[in-house]
Design a protein around this motif. Structure first.
Motif: not given
Ligand code: FES
Length: 320
Positions: A174-199
């Motif tokens: 969660e900490e690593a994700l927060e570090g990456a997701l915290d500063d969203r550039y305008d128009g940034s898109q997020l694509y994610l894939c994996g097992p359900k609990p992770f997603m």
């Protein structure tokens, strides 16, 4: 059913419990074109069909590559791929379908993969690197041995943008994700894939970090809760095209009952993952159990995945 006969040209173990298959058309012809995010069905015999993302070189039509993780709870699909398919084995596949396409014009793209969820994500990373578009890839795995495509992700054109995160505890993920997701550039898109609990964790962090729903794109690998688990109740289903009404008992899916009634419904995964069976809801309130529809689509209630979803209302009317 539109299928393509193929043979296994290469079968290699590329990480712990992950087997890569290279599939060529039996007659040596080119295969249909595809884009990152596409998947194909593998027809594995005895009625077993499984979806796997294409993960080979960009748009390669001389062969398709899929990487399959051996699931400890395998219902037959991954076990068959790992134990029975070998070089020269013949099987049927579907043409590629894409429910996980990248937007062409994102200023910045964040890619997040958990475990075998790397398969559609690596295709996206290759395309972004080739087009010299800005992106960052976070790849979470249990250990370095479980990381597929490791050499490619750690060096070459992908190396600069990819971060391999091995063996993290839930809080550290969660900490690593927060570090990456915290500063969203305008128009940034997020694509994610994996097992359900992770997603579910990534999506929750995205909500906390203020990402709008329409910028978050995902593809689940494991299905939602199967029928028979949890509290299920029966309901009536009216088929608008014929006017016929049938009862869906607690222990059967809509698709089960429609088949018994001789009504054709196209399906593929039958786990609420692929979207093949989505039908229009004309009346009533669906109870969604799928991982395919977005939260807005589910909230609108005007369509549903009939292989897994049910009804909150006593009567449901579908455009079938
Ligand atoms: Fe795949 Fe229903 S058949 S979502």
């Amino acid at each position: 059913m539109n299928t393509i006969p193929v043979r296994v040209a290469v079968a290699d173990t590329i990480a712990q419990d992950i087997r890569l298959l290279k599939l060529e058309a039996n007659d040596g012809s080119s295969l249909p074109g595809w884009k990152p995010g596409s998947h194909i069905d593998l027809h594995l015999g005895q009625g077993i069909t499984r979806q796997y993302s294409l993960c080979g070189p960009q748009g390669d039509t001389s062969a398709y590559q899929v990487a399959v993780k051996l699931e400890p709870q395998s219902r037959g699909g991954s076990k068959y791929v790992h134990e029975s398919l070998k070089v020269g084995s013949e099987l049927l596949i579907s043409p590629p379908r894409n429910h996980f396409e990248m937007k062409a014009d994102a200023g910045h793209t964040l890619l997040v993969a958990g475990g075998i969820g790397i398969t559609p994500i690596i295709s996206m990373a290759r395309e972004l690197a080739e087009k010299r578009q800005q992106f960052e890839l976070l790849y979470f795995t249990r250990s370095e041995h479980h990381a597929a495509f490791r050499e490619e992700l750690e060096g070459g054109p992908l190396g600069e943008s990819c971060k391999l995160l091995c063996g993290l505890e839930r809080d550290d993920v969660e900490e690593a994700l927060e570090g990456a997701l915290d500063d969203r550039y305008d128009g940034s898109q997020l694509y994610l894939c994996g097992p359900k609990p992770f997603m579910d964790t990534v999506r929750a962090v995205a909500v906390r970090c203020g990402w709008p729903d329409e910028a978050v794109h995902f593809e689940y690998f494991a299905g939602a809760e199967p029928v028979g688990q949890g509290e299920q109740t029966s309901f009536d289903l009216k088929l608008a095209r014929s006017g016929k009404t049938v009862t869906i008992p607690a222990n059967k899916t809509i698709v089960d009952v429609l088949r018994e009634e001789g009504v054709e419904v196209e399906t593929s995964c039958e786990q609420g993952v692929c979207g093949t069976c989505v039908a229009r809801v004309l009346d009533g309130t669906p109870e969604h159990h799928d991982c395919f529809l977005t939260s807005q689509e589910q909230a609108r209630g005007d369509c549903m995945a009939v292989c897994i979803s049910r009804s909150k209302s006593r009567l449901l009317v579908l455009d079938l």
